[in-house]
Design a protein around this motif. Structure first.
Motif, PDB file in Angstrom:
ATOM      1  N   UNK A  16       0.831  -1.208   0.000  1.00  0.00           N
ATOM      2  CA  UNK A  16       0.000   0.000   0.000  1.00  0.00           C
ATOM      3  C   UNK A  16       0.868   1.261   0.000  1.00  0.00           C
ATOM      4  N   UNK A  17       1.976   1.221   0.703  1.00  0.00           N
ATOM      5  CA  UNK A  17       2.900   2.349   0.690  1.00  0.00           C
ATOM      6  C   UNK A  17       3.338   2.634  -0.744  1.00  0.00           C
ATOM      7  N   UNK A  18       3.710   1.586  -1.464  1.00  0.00           N
ATOM      8  CA  UNK A  18       4.155   1.771  -2.842  1.00  0.00           C
ATOM      9  C   UNK A  18       3.006   2.165  -3.758  1.00  0.00           C
ATOM     10  N   UNK A  19       1.801   1.740  -3.462  1.00  0.00           N
ATOM     11  CA  UNK A  19       0.639   2.196  -4.236  1.00  0.00           C
ATOM     12  C   UNK A  19       0.478   3.706  -4.081  1.00  0.00           C
ATOM     13  N   UNK A  20       0.719   4.205  -2.890  1.00  0.00           N
ATOM     14  CA  UNK A  20       0.637   5.641  -2.664  1.00  0.00           C
ATOM     15  C   UNK A  20       1.671   6.408  -3.462  1.00  0.00           C
ATOM     16  N   UNK A  57      -7.206  15.178  -5.249  1.00  0.00           N
ATOM     17  CA  UNK A  57      -7.287  13.713  -5.351  1.00  0.00           C
ATOM     18  C   UNK A  57      -5.947  13.068  -4.999  1.00  0.00           C
ATOM     19  N   UNK A  58      -4.859  13.632  -5.504  1.00  0.00           N
ATOM     20  CA  UNK A  58      -3.542  13.072  -5.206  1.00  0.00           C
ATOM     21  C   UNK A  58      -3.204  13.223  -3.722  1.00  0.00           C
ATOM     22  N   UNK A  59      -3.540  14.364  -3.152  1.00  0.00           N
ATOM     23  CA  UNK A  59      -3.278  14.562  -1.725  1.00  0.00           C
ATOM     24  C   UNK A  59      -4.110  13.604  -0.878  1.00  0.00           C
ATOM     25  N   UNK A  63      -2.635  11.041   1.782  1.00  0.00           N
ATOM     26  CA  UNK A  63      -3.113  10.999   3.180  1.00  0.00           C
ATOM     27  C   UNK A  63      -3.578   9.588   3.536  1.00  0.00           C
ATOM     28  N   UNK A  64      -4.342   8.980   2.631  1.00  0.00           N
ATOM     29  CA  UNK A  64      -4.873   7.633   2.888  1.00  0.00           C
ATOM     30  C   UNK A  64      -3.749   6.623   3.114  1.00  0.00           C
ATOM     31  N   UNK A  65      -2.663   6.805   2.398  1.00  0.00           N
ATOM     32  CA  UNK A  65      -1.524   5.893   2.548  1.00  0.00           C
ATOM     33  C   UNK A  65      -0.528   6.379   3.600  1.00  0.00           C
TER      34      UNK A  65
END
Length: 122
Positions: A16-20, A57-59, A63-65
């Motif tokens: 998930x970190x890398x997805x971010x 959207x990118x922010x 934040x989600x990640x």
């Protein structure tokens, strides 16, 4: 050795970190944030050239990640890296990129030295 049921969630968090990180604009946003303690949204808009909705959207993804934190002060929102080690990760990624490009340029130079191929239909 296969992952155990207790290990798998940890690897999912890492993925998930890398997805971010998996978008060029998000990488750029993080690079901008890594240069300062905090950055107002207006600066991020100017530096990235993104439309407000796209930046938002990118922010939100960042934040989600858990890569960035935000703080509202009056009518302004400021962003900062959630962990300063993200700046180190970006620096390592940049060094890796430069190394890969250097290797590619050497391969490209070698490719230009290959013997000519006969022309088809000539």
């Amino acid at each position: 050795m296969p992952l155990t049921e207790t290990q798998l969630p940890l690897y999912e968090i890492k993925a998930d970190l890398f997805k971010g990180l998996a978008h060029p604009q998000r990488i750029r946003i993080l690079e901008i944030l890594s240069a300062e303690d905090e950055v107002p949204v207006a600066t991020l808009l100017a530096e990235t050239g993104l439309e407000s909705s796209h930046l938002s959207q990118h922010l939100a993804v960042l934040r989600r990640h858990r890569l960035v934190l935000s703080e509202r002060r009056a009518s302004h929102v400021y962003y900062r890296l959630a962990d300063p080690r993200a700046a180190e990760l970006l620096a390592v990624a940049r060094a890796l990129l430069l190394s890969m490009l250097d290797a590619d340029s050497r391969r490209l130079a070698i490719a230009h030295e290959l013997p000519d191929l006969p022309r088809v239909g000539a």
